[in-house]
Design a protein around this motif. Sequence first.
Motif, mmCIF file in Angstrom:
data_model
loop_
_atom_site.group_PDB
_atom_site.id
_atom_site.type_symbol
_atom_site.label_atom_id
_atom_site.label_comp_id
_atom_site.label_asym_id
_atom_site.label_seq_id
_atom_site.Cartn_x
_atom_site.Cartn_y
_atom_site.Cartn_z
ATOM 1 N N LEU A 1 45.968 121.906 16.371
ATOM 2 C CA LEU A 1 44.769 122.359 17.979
ATOM 3 C C LEU A 1 44.726 123.036 18.852
ATOM 4 C CD1 LEU A 1 40.505 121.255 17.311
ATOM 5 C CD2 LEU A 1 42.282 121.975 19.227
ATOM 6 N N THR B 1 43.243 126.217 14.741
ATOM 7 C CA THR B 1 43.303 124.667 14.536
ATOM 8 C C THR B 1 43.608 124.875 12.403
ATOM 9 O OG1 THR B 1 42.658 122.025 13.964
ATOM 10 C CG2 THR B 1 41.067 123.867 13.915
ATOM 11 N N LEU C 1 39.413 120.949 9.769
ATOM 12 C CA LEU C 1 38.918 119.990 10.696
ATOM 13 C C LEU C 1 37.978 118.837 9.749
ATOM 14 C CD1 LEU C 1 37.189 122.820 13.079
ATOM 15 C CD2 LEU C 1 39.211 121.011 13.308
ATOM 16 N N GLU D 1 34.023 114.862 20.159
ATOM 17 C CA GLU D 1 33.927 115.334 21.073
ATOM 18 C C GLU D 1 34.247 116.692 21.220
ATOM 19 O OE1 GLU D 1 38.954 113.738 21.148
ATOM 20 O OE2 GLU D 1 38.182 111.624 21.814
ATOM 21 N N LEU D 2 34.676 117.032 19.476
ATOM 22 C CA LEU D 2 34.012 118.419 19.684
ATOM 23 C C LEU D 2 33.686 119.464 20.135
ATOM 24 C CD1 LEU D 2 36.911 118.839 16.598
ATOM 25 C CD2 LEU D 2 37.660 120.000 18.978
ATOM 26 N N LEU E 1 31.906 123.314 20.642
ATOM 27 C CA LEU E 1 32.137 123.240 19.079
ATOM 28 C C LEU E 1 30.780 123.548 18.524
ATOM 29 C CD1 LEU E 1 34.226 124.006 16.409
ATOM 30 C CD2 LEU E 1 34.086 122.465 16.014
ATOM 31 N N ALA F 1 35.375 126.977 15.898
ATOM 32 C CA ALA F 1 36.776 127.026 15.408
ATOM 33 C C ALA F 1 37.340 127.763 14.337
ATOM 34 C CB ALA F 1 37.676 125.302 15.172
#
Length: 255
Positions: A16, A37, A40, A50-51, A56, A140
């Motif tokens: 990523l 990345t 996912l 966290e993303l 995101l 992403a």
Amino acid sequence: MTIIDEAPVLSAPANLRGLGGIAIEGGVLRHGMAIRTDDLALVTEGVADELVAGGLTVIVDLRSNDEVAITGRGPLGTRPVAYHHIALMADVGASMPAVDREWRFTHEAMGESYVAMTETAAPALVTALNVIAYAPGATAFHCAAGRDRTGVLAAVLLLALGASDDDIVADYARTAPNMPGIMRRTRGVMGPLLARLGVDEEAMQRSLPDGPMDVSMRIMLGTLRDRHGDPLAPLRAAGLSDDTIARLRAKAIAA
């Protein structure tokens, strides 16, 4: 319908990275716009949180239907993130270079497969670029390894933004040291798919080429330029508009 009985093991991505900081027309690509990345659908609950906390808002899933059938969306499927499944190839085998039914895992063969992907999957790549252009936050995009299909989308995005070939190649080559981790992470999903194609996963790993990965991306960019003049010509023919490119560039430069 699933293809394997055991649930895939969840883990942090091995490949990523954001595209922020790359020189583009008008300045430098800002951080927080585009993330490339590996899969996912295999992230842990913590990584998913966290993303999302990092901004995101949109996922573009480039995997085949068979790959998605194994894992679904994973933990991010329960988060407030828009999801677009835009398969670049109908199946994994279609993205693997072969001659006379023998798989060819050379850097040169992979580069040739990227050219074919750009030309044959141009409408899907245009759709993905439009998603990125209109996404309200960070997008992403991923396939399984975050190398081949993801690398092609990253390349055409950077071309649309006005990045140099050298910078596009350098970004692609950053995957090289991550390959051992990628192979470990995706084994539970890719193993059964490769077996269906008659490909022994361990034999395939032994046949993977050594040496710099940048050869593949240089072949893709060079061949597209030689064949079409403008490497984005296949996408323009498939509907990539100047308005979309302008929107991508404005979004990439905006603070």
